[in-house]
Design an enzyme around this catalytic site. Structure first.
Site, PDB file in Angstrom:
ATOM      1  N   VAL A 182     -52.679  41.707 -50.204  1.00 19.99           N
ATOM      2  CA  VAL A 182     -52.051  42.083 -51.169  1.00 19.99           C
ATOM      3  C   VAL A 182     -50.562  42.018 -50.997  1.00 19.99           C
ATOM      4  O   VAL A 182     -49.438  41.666 -51.463  1.00 19.99           O
ATOM      5  CB  VAL A 182     -52.391  43.191 -52.000  1.00 19.99           C
ATOM      6  CG1 VAL A 182     -51.545  43.613 -53.152  1.00 19.99           C
ATOM      7  CG2 VAL A 182     -53.889  42.756 -52.526  1.00 19.99           C
ATOM      8  N   GLN A 227     -47.599  43.596 -47.797  1.00 17.13           N
ATOM      9  CA  GLN A 227     -47.367  44.258 -46.278  1.00 17.13           C
ATOM     10  C   GLN A 227     -45.816  44.640 -46.312  1.00 17.13           C
ATOM     11  O   GLN A 227     -45.107  44.199 -46.941  1.00 17.13           O
ATOM     12  CB  GLN A 227     -47.699  43.237 -45.087  1.00 17.13           C
ATOM     13  CG  GLN A 227     -46.836  42.126 -45.047  1.00 17.13           C
ATOM     14  CD  GLN A 227     -47.271  41.339 -43.780  1.00 17.13           C
ATOM     15  OE1 GLN A 227     -47.177  41.925 -42.407  1.00 17.13           O
ATOM     16  NE2 GLN A 227     -47.709  40.042 -43.941  1.00 17.13           N
ATOM     17  N   TYR A 235     -44.784  49.163 -42.130  1.00 16.80           N
ATOM     18  CA  TYR A 235     -45.746  49.851 -41.637  1.00 16.80           C
ATOM     19  C   TYR A 235     -47.209  49.856 -41.995  1.00 16.80           C
ATOM     20  O   TYR A 235     -48.178  49.986 -41.094  1.00 16.80           O
ATOM     21  CB  TYR A 235     -45.346  51.577 -41.823  1.00 16.80           C
ATOM     22  CG  TYR A 235     -43.934  51.953 -41.489  1.00 16.80           C
ATOM     23  CD1 TYR A 235     -43.508  52.224 -40.137  1.00 16.80           C
ATOM     24  CD2 TYR A 235     -42.713  51.872 -42.563  1.00 16.80           C
ATOM     25  CE1 TYR A 235     -42.400  52.849 -39.937  1.00 16.80           C
ATOM     26  CE2 TYR A 235     -41.735  52.348 -42.009  1.00 16.80           C
ATOM     27  CZ  TYR A 235     -41.151  52.816 -40.846  1.00 16.80           C
ATOM     28  OH  TYR A 235     -40.054  53.065 -40.437  1.00 16.80           O
ATOM     29  N   SER A 236     -47.470  49.044 -43.060  1.00 15.61           N
ATOM     30  CA  SER A 236     -48.561  48.754 -43.403  1.00 15.61           C
ATOM     31  C   SER A 236     -49.029  47.621 -44.089  1.00 15.61           C
ATOM     32  O   SER A 236     -48.260  46.565 -44.253  1.00 15.61           O
ATOM     33  CB  SER A 236     -48.571  49.800 -44.859  1.00 15.61           C
ATOM     34  OG  SER A 236     -47.797  49.639 -45.538  1.00 15.61           O
ATOM     35  N   ASP A 290     -36.132  55.687 -51.607  1.00 14.34           N
ATOM     36  CA  ASP A 290     -36.038  54.315 -51.428  1.00 14.34           C
ATOM     37  C   ASP A 290     -36.624  53.427 -52.514  1.00 14.34           C
ATOM     38  O   ASP A 290     -37.421  52.686 -52.683  1.00 14.34           O
ATOM     39  CB  ASP A 290     -36.845  53.644 -50.139  1.00 14.34           C
ATOM     40  CG  ASP A 290     -36.609  52.381 -49.825  1.00 14.34           C
ATOM     41  OD1 ASP A 290     -35.637  51.730 -49.967  1.00 14.34           O
ATOM     42  OD2 ASP A 290     -37.672  51.685 -49.325  1.00 14.34           O
TER      43      ASP A 290
END
Length: 443
Positions: free
Chosen positions: A141, A143, A146-147, A280
């Site tokens: 989906v 990125q 960090y993830s 952010d």
């Protein structure tokens, strides 16, 4: 700082409250954490959201009542929290005890671990103990630094393709687990203080689980990383601005703009009530529920949700570093005379830039930077350092509307909206004053 485009989980939001399942779910019940009574200084604050707990996907109506809980993810979480608290970036144990109003209870720090386990874990969706859950390897989906974000597939789901209606946002590696845990703590806190996130327009959090290489082959064989269970959304505001907005009529776009304004103000109000600074906010971190574009440039109503709290922190604990997106920075965050720490005011400024991007259909300063660069102006070069310096200089001019509205027709078509944005971006109106103006003149 970074200047990355979209990183948030673009997934469908269900009207949800952490961590609760509908009473109609068959034999499946989450335990809703109970608030602890306290004389803490902020205990008089009332959340703007008070709603019954929400529903989970029908995919999770599995009966686990006869099974003893498996503590596999719990063991990993306890160990990771111990590591996190040795060098806290945003949250120390003492700060968390104050945030959750445990400070006046007996042995609050000793109770903290047990308390956090109760509000963070999703035992009925533990990947380590329940083989029915998986991550389809071909359905990334999104990125970020960090993830990864993947949809969760469930063999118990009645949906097509075993779609569970939720996604897992998990750490790319074990040494990046801290960032995911910090985001989980922020979301759990917000949902604990305001039991429904539907009206506050903050992404709902369904709990945390752990995965290994058996679930995601890019992990190392000895790694076990945490993941956030989040609802699905249709797209981000970034994608809407670039791929959908041009299909809509001006009347429809203006209607959506005011909806975005109101819902992001609701999100900021909830954050400020609970002492959380996002840090952010950008178009990539505002998610949109399922949306259908109709004939004639119209679309059905949909909602916006503020997401990606990897940079968020509580006002009781100052962050040790600044991890935000330069284009959405308020001038004081890059001015050499300031502390460079995000504030409620800089969050509102970033929302103002998101609303400005909605009108221009470009990321902040992107259109001007491209125009200047192609014109071979001496003010900007081709190197990344020169471009970054140009961007910083543009931000410090403190004239975001004129530097981003490069078409004259936009000033006429969006006259009232730009006048309001001037109060946010130029006059730097406080959130409370803005709410008063909106209530009296616009809504």
């Amino acid at each position: 700082m970074n200047s990355t485009p979209p990183t948030s989980p673009v997934t469908r939001v269900s009207d949800g409250s952490f961590p609760s399942i509908s009473n109609n779910s068959k034999g499946f019940a989450y335990r809703q954490p109970q608030k602890h009574k306290s004389n803490f200084a902020y205990s008089h604050l009332v959340s703007p959201v008070e709603e019954p707990t929400a529903k989970f996907s029908e995919a999770f109506q599995t009966d686990y009542s006869s099974k003893a809980p498996v503590a596999t993810s719990e063991a990993h979480l306890k160990n990771d929290l111990d590591v996190l608290f040795t060098t806290p970036r945003f949250y120390s144990p003492e700060n968390l005890a104050l945030m959750f109003r445990l400070s006046n209870t007996v042995s609050s720090l000793e109770f903290l671990d047990e308390f956090l386990m109760g509000i963070l874990l999703a035992p009925e969706m533990d990947f380590l103990s329940n083989p029915s859950y998986s991550l389809p390897s071909n359905k990334l989906v999104g990125q970020g630094s960090y993830s990864y974000v993947y949809p969760i597939s469930s063999s118990a789901s009645s949906r097509c393709n075993n779609d569970s209606g939720v996604v897992l946002k998990f750490a790319k590696s074990q040494h990046k687990s801290k960032v995911i845990l910090q985001e989980a703590l922020t979301l759990a806190y917000l949902q604990y203080m305001s039991p429904s996130t539907n009206e506050s327009h903050i992404i709902p959090f369904y709990g945390l689980t752990y995965i290994t290489k058996s679930h995601f082959r890019r992990l190392r064989s000895n790694e076990c990383v945490p993941g956030l269970i989040l609802p699905k959304c249709e797209m981000s505001l970034y994608h809407f601005n670039t791929a959908v907005s041009h299909k809509l009529s001006l009347i429809t776009k203006r209607k959506i703009w005011w909806r975005l304004m109101k819902q992001m103000i609701d999100a900021l109000k909830s954050l400020k009530t609970n002492g959380i600074i996002h840090g952010d906010i950008k178009t990539a971190n505002i998610l949109i529920t399922e949306m259908h574009v109709l004939n004639g440039g119209h679309c059905k109503d949909f909602d916006f949700y503020l997401a990606d709290f990897t940079s968020a922190f509580h006002i009781n604990q100052t962050p040790t570093d600044l991890n935000t997106t330069v284009e959405y920075c308020a001038p004081e965050l890059i001015d050499s005379s300031s502390d460079h720490v995000p504030t409620f005011e800089s969050d509102l400024y970033a929302v103002g830039l998101c609303l400005l991007s909605f009108i221009s259909q470009h990321e902040p300063y992107n259109e001007l930077q491209a125009l200047v660069s192609h014109g071979s102006s001496p003010g900007i070069g081709s190197s990344s350092i020169q471009q970054s310096q140009w961007l910083i200089n543009a931000l410090l001019k403190k004239d975001p509307i004129n530097l981003n509205m490069l078409r004259n027709d936009l000033f006429q078509d969006w006259k009232s909206e730009l006048a309001l944005l001037s109060r946010i971006l130029v006059d730097r109106l406080p959130l409370e004053n803005l709410i008063t103006i909106l209530d009296s003149n616009y809504i």
